[in-house]
Design an enzyme around this catalytic site. Structure first.
Site, PDB file in Angstrom:
ATOM      1  N   GLU A 151      38.697  20.917  16.626  1.00 44.54           N
ATOM      2  CA  GLU A 151      38.438  21.309  15.247  1.00 44.54           C
ATOM      3  C   GLU A 151      38.791  22.762  14.959  1.00 44.54           C
ATOM      4  O   GLU A 151      38.567  23.241  13.841  1.00 44.54           O
ATOM      5  CB  GLU A 151      36.974  21.018  14.908  1.00 44.54           C
ATOM      6  CG  GLU A 151      36.672  19.531  14.897  1.00 44.54           C
ATOM      7  CD  GLU A 151      35.198  19.197  14.825  1.00 44.54           C
ATOM      8  OE1 GLU A 151      34.880  18.087  14.380  1.00 44.54           O
ATOM      9  OE2 GLU A 151      34.372  20.052  15.240  1.00 44.54           O
TER      10      GLU A 151
ATOM     11  N   TRP B 220      31.713  10.352  15.217  1.00 43.29           N
ATOM     12  CA  TRP B 220      32.456   9.653  16.264  1.00 43.29           C
ATOM     13  C   TRP B 220      31.747   9.782  17.605  1.00 43.29           C
ATOM     14  O   TRP B 220      32.082   9.080  18.561  1.00 43.29           O
ATOM     15  CB  TRP B 220      33.876  10.205  16.358  1.00 43.29           C
ATOM     16  CG  TRP B 220      33.996  11.600  16.931  1.00 43.29           C
ATOM     17  CD1 TRP B 220      33.325  12.712  16.530  1.00 43.29           C
ATOM     18  CD2 TRP B 220      34.863  12.020  17.992  1.00 43.29           C
ATOM     19  NE1 TRP B 220      33.708  13.807  17.276  1.00 43.29           N
ATOM     20  CE2 TRP B 220      34.651  13.414  18.169  1.00 43.29           C
ATOM     21  CE3 TRP B 220      35.787  11.371  18.796  1.00 43.29           C
ATOM     22  CZ2 TRP B 220      35.344  14.149  19.129  1.00 43.29           C
ATOM     23  CZ3 TRP B 220      36.475  12.116  19.746  1.00 43.29           C
ATOM     24  CH2 TRP B 220      36.249  13.478  19.902  1.00 43.29           C
ATOM     25  N   ASP B 221      30.758  10.662  17.660  1.00 42.95           N
ATOM     26  CA  ASP B 221      29.944  10.837  18.860  1.00 42.95           C
ATOM     27  C   ASP B 221      29.455   9.492  19.389  1.00 42.95           C
ATOM     28  O   ASP B 221      29.391   9.261  20.598  1.00 42.95           O
ATOM     29  CB  ASP B 221      28.717  11.707  18.549  1.00 42.95           C
ATOM     30  CG  ASP B 221      29.059  13.066  17.968  1.00 42.95           C
ATOM     31  OD1 ASP B 221      30.090  13.166  17.290  1.00 42.95           O
ATOM     32  OD2 ASP B 221      28.279  14.005  18.161  1.00 42.95           O
TER      33      ASP B 221
ATOM     34  N   LYS C  13      38.827  24.103  20.797  1.00 47.27           N
ATOM     35  CA  LYS C  13      37.369  24.027  20.770  1.00 47.27           C
ATOM     36  C   LYS C  13      36.848  23.082  21.842  1.00 47.27           C
ATOM     37  O   LYS C  13      35.866  23.362  22.516  1.00 47.27           O
ATOM     38  CB  LYS C  13      36.903  23.569  19.388  1.00 47.27           C
ATOM     39  CG  LYS C  13      35.394  23.418  19.252  1.00 47.27           C
ATOM     40  CD  LYS C  13      35.018  22.936  17.861  1.00 47.27           C
ATOM     41  CE  LYS C  13      33.512  22.778  17.725  1.00 47.27           C
ATOM     42  NZ  LYS C  13      33.134  22.285  16.381  1.00 47.27           N
ATOM     43  N   GLN C  14      37.497  21.933  21.972  1.00 47.97           N
ATOM     44  CA  GLN C  14      37.064  20.910  22.918  1.00 47.97           C
ATOM     45  C   GLN C  14      38.269  20.093  23.348  1.00 47.97           C
ATOM     46  O   GLN C  14      39.338  20.189  22.768  1.00 47.97           O
ATOM     47  CB  GLN C  14      36.034  19.992  22.281  1.00 47.97           C
ATOM     48  CG  GLN C  14      36.596  19.151  21.140  1.00 47.97           C
ATOM     49  CD  GLN C  14      35.530  18.404  20.385  1.00 47.97           C
ATOM     50  OE1 GLN C  14      34.533  18.967  19.970  1.00 47.97           O
ATOM     51  NE2 GLN C  14      35.730  17.115  20.188  1.00 47.97           N
TER      52      GLN C  14
END
Length: 775
Positions: free
Chosen positions: A493, A350-351, A606-607
């Site tokens: 994640e 998905w980056d 995580k993000q």
């Protein structure tokens, strides 16, 4: 910029390494990697060292072994050389090295390494130059100059093609023919083990000699290898110079029209012979001109900052995106590590849609279009994944390789520190927001460009197919009379098997609502296309389900404190002090103390997850909600993902937290070219590099596409005195220049009027008009 060190560099186009250290080879190999979107060559030194990673990739040439997932094979190396001087093999760990410098010119892609090496009381001066051509995608050239400084020298060189490279021990290539043509041109043929892609690697050396100098040549063959050995005597303070020309071709190449290996052999050999007729300088000039016309003439970005490394980081980001984007072929996408390392096996995530596609949408829309076409080509694989999981429609793979391959995520990953067993990689099974991300990116392209024909040809179908998946994925909760999405992984994640991840639910609802709008428009405006897609997708059957379910999808609302729950349970989990992990030199330190199951039970992110939702769908949320959620989630985020920092930079800029935004921007810039000398060992972080551009233009430049409406509201950090950039909107080029007091927006040769909004006021410019706005 000197890698790993903050400098006062006056040249924003140069990366430098001023000291050789064989303990940290990977950093420079990846960051100074060369490429052109077709091939990528890691910048290992010509001489070999323990711990080096020689990687050469051709985009799209995936191969696999039974029981493993497909990956880009590490192809034969043409950069390595064995150089012997008066009986001593060149090795910078031996002897004395002075005046060492390795630099990459980002402007033209030239890698240069110079030094003086002294061994056994004799000194030799070296200059190595190397580039991958942006003008001829199949060509890589190296020029070598060696000068004995204090004695005559006997120089022996062994150079050619080495096909013994592996992917971490796995050899993907089957040995083919090796031969020397005309006593001069070496060629090695090989093919991949499973996918049976044929390659031809061709090499020759051209020595620049004077009448008194002779060079003896001898051929040497080995398993998967072909070399030539050259021996000559060089007088003191006389330079031995030669150019090594190399071409790489495969029968998967879009410009190869032959039908057998013999034709491929001739195809590669002709490229080599034609290239070798030109000097190194001529080929470099052609490549530099192509860099300018294909890369630097688009999306220009310039900052005047207190820290000159900010401009270097932006230039580096754009360089690496150009190196790694296969803009020549829509059957390929941008790998998470680009073409600079074996990390993530060359797969796309998905980056692309969330972090890199925006760069191309606004700077080179025709490249963005090809990246979306890649996803359209992958519909068959997405259908297979959905069917395997007992769903309908298109469920896009979490990791994608060749478009028709479908899901390519490995099943097993790193070891669990508690159990000692390999951990299952659940992303390939339940990280499903990728399907919404693909739809989001495709529609953003259409809105930014106005390319309605492409919408009719591919994008509408892609979004309708994605909505068909989501409708089948929804789970009805009869007690609450709502549809839920259980057992997923969101962008965070560290939360596996989550129920009702906010990002996933919101984006699924958006996809279905968008599909309803598209279906209504097609039925009214393009009935023939509607009939075609109805036959493909069974729209008459699924459309009523969309209408019935779209407003019943559970969207997690802010609680009494204004906090949007990341999922059903996040806000009830235990909190811990994350200072140790947030301030660590390396990411992932939390797993020194916890395993993933334990982290799953903590309020640790995580993000950016909820914050990414607030950024991408800002119209759905009030500014107050954004700030409250920032204050809640940011302290709980480890930023262990390279995708996290740029999103935080943009959102902080939106919230008028310019100092905080700038801090996150600089941290994002340091991911690859910062002081962590191991951060890029497996390859650069392509999405974070896209994120640097996003933070610059969307964050500090204040550009946002809200539906089809362009908004420009800058938020310049104190350290930046000026920012200028160019973007495309509706096919027209805009130049934006920002200071702390004014913003100037100009259109460059606009064929149709361009409008944008600033603080509620709409401005319209045509032809070569500009407007100056006080800030």
């Amino acid at each position: 910029m000197q890698l790993g060190v903050k400098t006062d560099s006056q040249d924003p186009w140069v990366l430098k390494e001023r000291e050789f250290n064989s303990q940290y080879l990977g950093k420079v190999e990846a960051n100074m990697a060369l490429g052109n979107g077709y091939m990528g060559v890691r910048s290992a030194t010509e001489e070999t060292y323990v711990g080096e990673q020689r990687d050469t990739f051709i985009a799209g040439t995936f191969d696999e072994f039974t029981g493993e997932v497909t990956e880009l094979p590490n192809l034969p190396d043409v950069t390595g050389m064995q150089i012997e001087l008066d009986g001593h093999l060149l090795d910078l760990n031996q002897g004395q090295v002075t005046q060492y410098e390795r630099q990459l010119n980002l402007k033209n892609g030239l890698l240069t390494r110079t030094f003086i090496w002294k061994v056994a009381e004799r000194a030799y001066q070296f200059k190595f130059e190397r580039f991958v051509s942006m003008a001829n995608r199949h060509l890589i050239a190296t020029r070598v100059a060696i000068t004995p400084l204090d004695n005559d020298a006997e120089i022996n060189i062994k150079s050619g093609i080495n096909g013994q490279l592996t992917n971490s021990g796995s050899q993907h290539l089957v040995e083919g023919d090796k031969r020397l043509f005309d006593g001069h041109y070496m060629q090695l043929l090989t093919k991949t083990n499973e996918s049976a892609i044929n390659f031809a690697f061709s090499t020759c050396h051209e020595f620049v000699t004077n009448p008194k100098q002779t060079v003896k040549q001898m051929m040497e063959l080995g398993r998967r290898q072909i070399f030539c050995k050259y021996a000559t005597q060089v007088a003191q303070k006389t330079t031995l110079e030669f150019v090594k020309y190399n071409t790489m071709v495969s029968d998967r190449d879009i410009d190869f029209t032959g039908d057998d290996v013999a034709a491929l052999q001739e195809f590669g050999l002709n490229f080599l012979k034609d290239s070798a007729k030109k000097s190194f300088n001529t080929l470099l000039a052609e490549s530099a001109a192509a860099w300018q016309s294909r890369v630097w003439d688009f999306g220009k970005v310039k900052v005047k900052s207190d820290d000159p490394d900010d401009q270097v980081a932006i230039n580096f980001a754009r360089y690496q995106l150009a190196v790694s984007t296969p803009e020549h072929d829509s059957r390929m996408n941008i790998a998470a590590k680009g073409l600079t390392g074996e990390g993530y096996k060359g797969h796309a995530f998905w980056d692309t849609e969330v972090f890199m596609l925006p760069y191309y949408i606004f700077t080179k829309p025709e490249v963005a279009k090809k990246l979306i076409e890649y996803r359209y080509r992958g519909l068959a694989g997405a259908h297979d994944k959905a069917k395997f999981n007992h769903y309908e429609g298109a469920q896009f793979p979490w990791e994608a390789a060749w478009p028709s391959d479908g899901e390519s995520t490995p099943v097993w990953g790193a070891a669990d520190i508690v159990t000692g067993t390999a951990m299952k990689i659940w992303s390939g099974f339940i990280e499903q927001h990728i399907t919404s991300d693909v739809a989001y990116g495709a529609l953003e392209y259409v809105h930014a460009t106005g390319d309605q024909q492409f919408a009719l040809d591919q994008v509408d179908e892609l979004i309708l197919d994605a909505a068909k998946f989501w409708s089948s994925r929804l789970e009805y909760n009869a007690d609450a009379d709502r549809y839920e999405i259980k057992d997923v992984i969101g962008p965070d994640e560290y939360k596996e098997h989550a129920n009702n991840n906010a990002f996933t639910n919101y984006t699924a609802q958006w996809t279905i609502q968008t599909a309803i709008t598209i279906a209504d428009d097609l039925k009214k405006q393009h009935p023939a296309k509607y009939a075609e897609l109805d036959e493909k997708l069974d729209l008459k059957r699924i459309y009523p389900d969309w209408k019935d379910r779209v407003n019943k999808i559970y969207l997690l609302e802010p609680n009494e404190d204004g906090i949007i729950p990341e999922n059903d349970t996040y806000l009830s989990l235990k909190t811990v002090d994350l200072g140790k992990y947030r301030n660590a030199e390396h990411v992932g330190g939390i797993f020194d103390d916890y395993n993933l199951d334990q982290v799953n039970q903590l309020q640790v992110t995580k993000q950016s997850d909820v914050l990414l939702l607030l950024y991408l769908f800002e119209q759905k949320f009030a500014a107050k909600e954004k700030r409250l959620n920032w204050d809640y989630y940011e302290p709980k985020t480890t930023h262990d993902s390279s995708l996290s920092l740029s999103t935080h930079a943009i959102l902080a800029a939106d919230l008028d937290m310019e100092d905080t935004a700038y801090e996150f921007f600089q941290r994002a810039c340091q991911i690859d070219i910062g002081p962590d000398m191991r951060s890029s060992n497996d390859g650069i972080h392509a999405a974070s590099l896209g994120g640097i551009w996003n933070a610059t233009v969307f964050g500090f430049g204040g550009v946002r596409l809200l539906g089809q409406e362009l908004r420009i509201e800058p938020h310049l950090p104190k350290a930046w005195h000026e920012l200028s950039f160019e973007i495309f909107s509706q096919g027209q080029r805009l130049h934006v220049h920002v200071t702390h007091n004014q913003m100037t927006v100009a259109v460059i040769g606009a064929k149709v009027p361009v409008s944008f909004k600033h603080v509620g006021q709409v401005y319209q410019l045509k032809e070569n008009e500009n407007v100056v706005i006080d800030l």
